[in-house]
Design a protein around this motif. Structure first.
Motif, PDB file in Angstrom:
ATOM      1  N   ASP A   1      26.394  72.606  44.080  1.00 34.20           N
ATOM      2  CA  ASP A   1      27.044  73.883  44.354  1.00 34.20           C
ATOM      3  C   ASP A   1      27.413  74.615  43.071  1.00 34.20           C
ATOM      4  OD1 ASP A   1      26.731  73.323  47.048  1.00 34.20           O
ATOM      5  OD2 ASP A   1      28.822  72.705  47.345  1.00 34.20           O
ATOM      6  N   ALA A   2      27.856  73.872  42.056  1.00 39.13           N
ATOM      7  CA  ALA A   2      28.181  74.491  40.762  1.00 39.13           C
ATOM      8  C   ALA A   2      26.921  75.055  40.111  1.00 39.13           C
ATOM      9  CB  ALA A   2      28.855  73.473  39.842  1.00 39.13           C
ATOM     10  N   LEU A   3      25.841  74.286  40.173  1.00 40.72           N
ATOM     11  CA  LEU A   3      24.569  74.742  39.624  1.00 40.72           C
ATOM     12  C   LEU A   3      24.062  75.958  40.388  1.00 40.72           C
ATOM     13  CD1 LEU A   3      22.576  73.187  37.489  1.00 40.72           C
ATOM     14  CD2 LEU A   3      21.158  73.044  39.510  1.00 40.72           C
ATOM     15  N   ALA A   4      24.178  75.922  41.710  1.00 40.09           N
ATOM     16  CA  ALA A   4      23.717  77.040  42.535  1.00 40.09           C
ATOM     17  C   ALA A   4      24.521  78.311  42.248  1.00 40.09           C
ATOM     18  CB  ALA A   4      23.799  76.670  44.017  1.00 40.09           C
ATOM     19  N   ALA A   5      25.807  78.158  41.978  1.00 37.48           N
ATOM     20  CA  ALA A   5      26.632  79.329  41.655  1.00 37.48           C
ATOM     21  C   ALA A   5      26.174  79.966  40.345  1.00 37.48           C
ATOM     22  CB  ALA A   5      28.110  78.929  41.582  1.00 37.48           C
ATOM     23  N   ILE A   6      25.878  79.142  39.360  1.00 44.53           N
ATOM     24  CA  ILE A   6      25.378  79.671  38.083  1.00 44.53           C
ATOM     25  C   ILE A   6      24.010  80.313  38.287  1.00 44.53           C
ATOM     26  CG2 ILE A   6      24.583  79.043  35.758  1.00 44.53           C
ATOM     27  CD1 ILE A   6      26.801  76.869  35.793  1.00 44.53           C
ATOM     28  N   PHE A   7      23.174  79.694  39.102  1.00 46.20           N
ATOM     29  CA  PHE A   7      21.867  80.271  39.393  1.00 46.20           C
ATOM     30  C   PHE A   7      22.021  81.637  40.054  1.00 46.20           C
ATOM     31  CE2 PHE A   7      18.054  80.849  42.026  1.00 46.20           C
ATOM     32  CZ  PHE A   7      17.086  80.762  41.038  1.00 46.20           C
ATOM     33  N   ALA A   8      22.930  81.732  41.018  1.00 50.94           N
ATOM     34  CA  ALA A   8      23.151  83.004  41.719  1.00 50.94           C
ATOM     35  C   ALA A   8      23.615  84.091  40.755  1.00 50.94           C
ATOM     36  CB  ALA A   8      24.175  82.813  42.841  1.00 50.94           C
ATOM     37  N   GLU A   9      24.522  83.742  39.848  1.00 48.80           N
ATOM     38  CA  GLU A   9      24.984  84.712  38.843  1.00 48.80           C
ATOM     39  C   GLU A   9      23.817  85.178  37.978  1.00 48.80           C
ATOM     40  OE1 GLU A   9      27.987  82.813  36.499  1.00 48.80           O
ATOM     41  OE2 GLU A   9      29.340  82.574  38.199  1.00 48.80           O
ATOM     42  N   THR A  10      22.997  84.224  37.559  1.00 48.91           N
ATOM     43  CA  THR A  10      21.863  84.555  36.691  1.00 48.91           C
ATOM     44  C   THR A  10      20.869  85.448  37.421  1.00 48.91           C
ATOM     45  OG1 THR A  10      22.146  82.382  35.628  1.00 48.91           O
ATOM     46  CG2 THR A  10      20.124  83.589  35.144  1.00 48.91           C
ATOM     47  N   VAL A  11      20.553  85.098  38.652  1.00 47.79           N
ATOM     48  CA  VAL A  11      19.593  85.891  39.428  1.00 47.79           C
ATOM     49  C   VAL A  11      20.101  87.316  39.596  1.00 47.79           C
ATOM     50  CG1 VAL A  11      18.561  86.190  41.720  1.00 47.79           C
ATOM     51  CG2 VAL A  11      18.517  83.949  40.617  1.00 47.79           C
ATOM     52  N   THR A  12      21.375  87.475  39.927  1.00 46.97           N
ATOM     53  CA  THR A  12      21.885  88.834  40.137  1.00 46.97           C
ATOM     54  C   THR A  12      21.911  89.638  38.838  1.00 46.97           C
ATOM     55  OG1 THR A  12      24.182  88.061  40.028  1.00 46.97           O
ATOM     56  CG2 THR A  12      23.198  88.260  42.205  1.00 46.97           C
ATOM     57  N   ASP A  13      21.945  88.953  37.700  1.00 41.04           N
ATOM     58  CA  ASP A  13      21.845  89.658  36.420  1.00 41.04           C
ATOM     59  C   ASP A  13      20.417  90.116  36.124  1.00 41.04           C
ATOM     60  OD1 ASP A  13      24.545  89.374  35.946  1.00 41.04           O
ATOM     61  OD2 ASP A  13      24.330  87.740  34.491  1.00 41.04           O
ATOM     62  N   TYR A  14      19.434  89.440  36.694  1.00 33.70           N
ATOM     63  CA  TYR A  14      18.034  89.724  36.382  1.00 33.70           C
ATOM     64  C   TYR A  14      17.291  90.509  37.451  1.00 33.70           C
ATOM     65  CZ  TYR A  14      17.886  87.032  32.104  1.00 33.70           C
ATOM     66  OH  TYR A  14      18.091  86.607  30.827  1.00 33.70           O
ATOM     67  N   VAL A  15      17.718  90.393  38.690  1.00 36.99           N
ATOM     68  CA  VAL A  15      16.972  91.011  39.791  1.00 36.99           C
ATOM     69  C   VAL A  15      17.787  92.181  40.337  1.00 36.99           C
ATOM     70  CG1 VAL A  15      15.926  90.613  42.047  1.00 36.99           C
ATOM     71  CG2 VAL A  15      15.879  88.803  40.321  1.00 36.99           C
ATOM     72  N   ASP A  16      17.257  93.380  40.176  1.00 34.66           N
ATOM     73  CA  ASP A  16      17.979  94.595  40.564  1.00 34.66           C
ATOM     74  C   ASP A  16      18.116  94.773  42.074  1.00 34.66           C
ATOM     75  OD1 ASP A  16      18.365  95.344  37.894  1.00 34.66           O
ATOM     76  OD2 ASP A  16      16.437  96.403  37.834  1.00 34.66           O
ATOM     77  N   ASP A  17      17.093  94.404  42.822  1.00 30.76           N
ATOM     78  CA  ASP A  17      17.114  94.596  44.262  1.00 30.76           C
ATOM     79  C   ASP A  17      17.958  93.503  44.916  1.00 30.76           C
ATOM     80  OD1 ASP A  17      15.821  93.909  47.072  1.00 30.76           O
ATOM     81  OD2 ASP A  17      15.436  96.044  46.646  1.00 30.76           O
ATOM     82  N   LEU A  18      19.035  93.896  45.585  1.00 31.19           N
ATOM     83  CA  LEU A  18      19.969  92.949  46.189  1.00 31.19           C
ATOM     84  C   LEU A  18      19.300  92.057  47.224  1.00 31.19           C
ATOM     85  CD1 LEU A  18      22.845  91.884  46.372  1.00 31.19           C
ATOM     86  CD2 LEU A  18      23.357  93.727  47.968  1.00 31.19           C
ATOM     87  N   ALA A  19      18.415  92.613  48.034  1.00 27.57           N
ATOM     88  CA  ALA A  19      17.719  91.813  49.046  1.00 27.57           C
ATOM     89  C   ALA A  19      16.838  90.755  48.392  1.00 27.57           C
ATOM     90  CB  ALA A  19      16.898  92.712  49.962  1.00 27.57           C
ATOM     91  N   ASP A  20      16.133  91.116  47.315  1.00 21.84           N
ATOM     92  CA  ASP A  20      15.295  90.152  46.604  1.00 21.84           C
ATOM     93  C   ASP A  20      16.157  89.075  45.949  1.00 21.84           C
ATOM     94  OD1 ASP A  20      12.967  91.422  47.340  1.00 21.84           O
ATOM     95  OD2 ASP A  20      12.607  92.344  45.366  1.00 21.84           O
ATOM     96  N   ALA A  21      17.254  89.476  45.318  1.00 17.76           N
ATOM     97  CA  ALA A  21      18.150  88.503  44.682  1.00 17.76           C
ATOM     98  C   ALA A  21      18.687  87.528  45.723  1.00 17.76           C
ATOM     99  CB  ALA A  21      19.292  89.216  43.966  1.00 17.76           C
TER     100      ALA A  21
END
Length: 121
Positions: free
Chosen positions: A82-102
């Motif tokens: 869960d900690a790793l997934a939270a960091i992954f989610a933060e990283t993805v939202t920093d890189y992927v502009d489209d919210l649905a894709d993120a």
């Protein structure tokens, strides 16, 4: 939106940048860094970028069974995932502009939790 998630985020180069940033963040975590103390990070980044690319619709690399086999000896628990997934989610939202894709990318990784977390009796 047309094309795969992989194509929409910019292909392998973009996924590689995302994965490098993700692991930079993971290694800053006191909770997660010990899992990677003896890991060849260059090799891991390469494998992870291939995996993330594949689950986003890019070239195939790893099956869920292979994912399970790769992680089985690491004894990853729910909290660490869960900690790793939270960091992954933060990283993805920093890189992927489209919210649905993120959200889709984050969900794809979350859906693999059972293949990564050790079921310790």
């Amino acid at each position: 939106m047309s094309g795969s998630l992989f194509d929409r985020v910019g292909g392998y180069a973009a996924v590689s940048r995302l994965v490098i940033d993700f692991y930079d963040r993971v290694l800053e975590s006191e909770r997660l860094a010990p899992y990677f103390a003896t890991v060849d990070m260059r090799r891991l980044v390469e494998h992870q970028a291939k995996f993330i690319s594949a689950v986003m619709g890019g070239p195939r690399s790893y099956t869920d069974q292979e994912l399970h086999e790769i992680h089985a000896h690491l004894r990853i628990d729910d909290e660490a995932f869960d900690a790793l997934a939270a960091i992954f989610a933060e990283t993805v939202t920093d890189y992927v502009d489209d919210l649905a894709d993120a959200s889709a990318i984050i969900r794809i990784v979350q859906d693999r939790k059972a293949h990564v977390v050790s079921q310790v009796p």
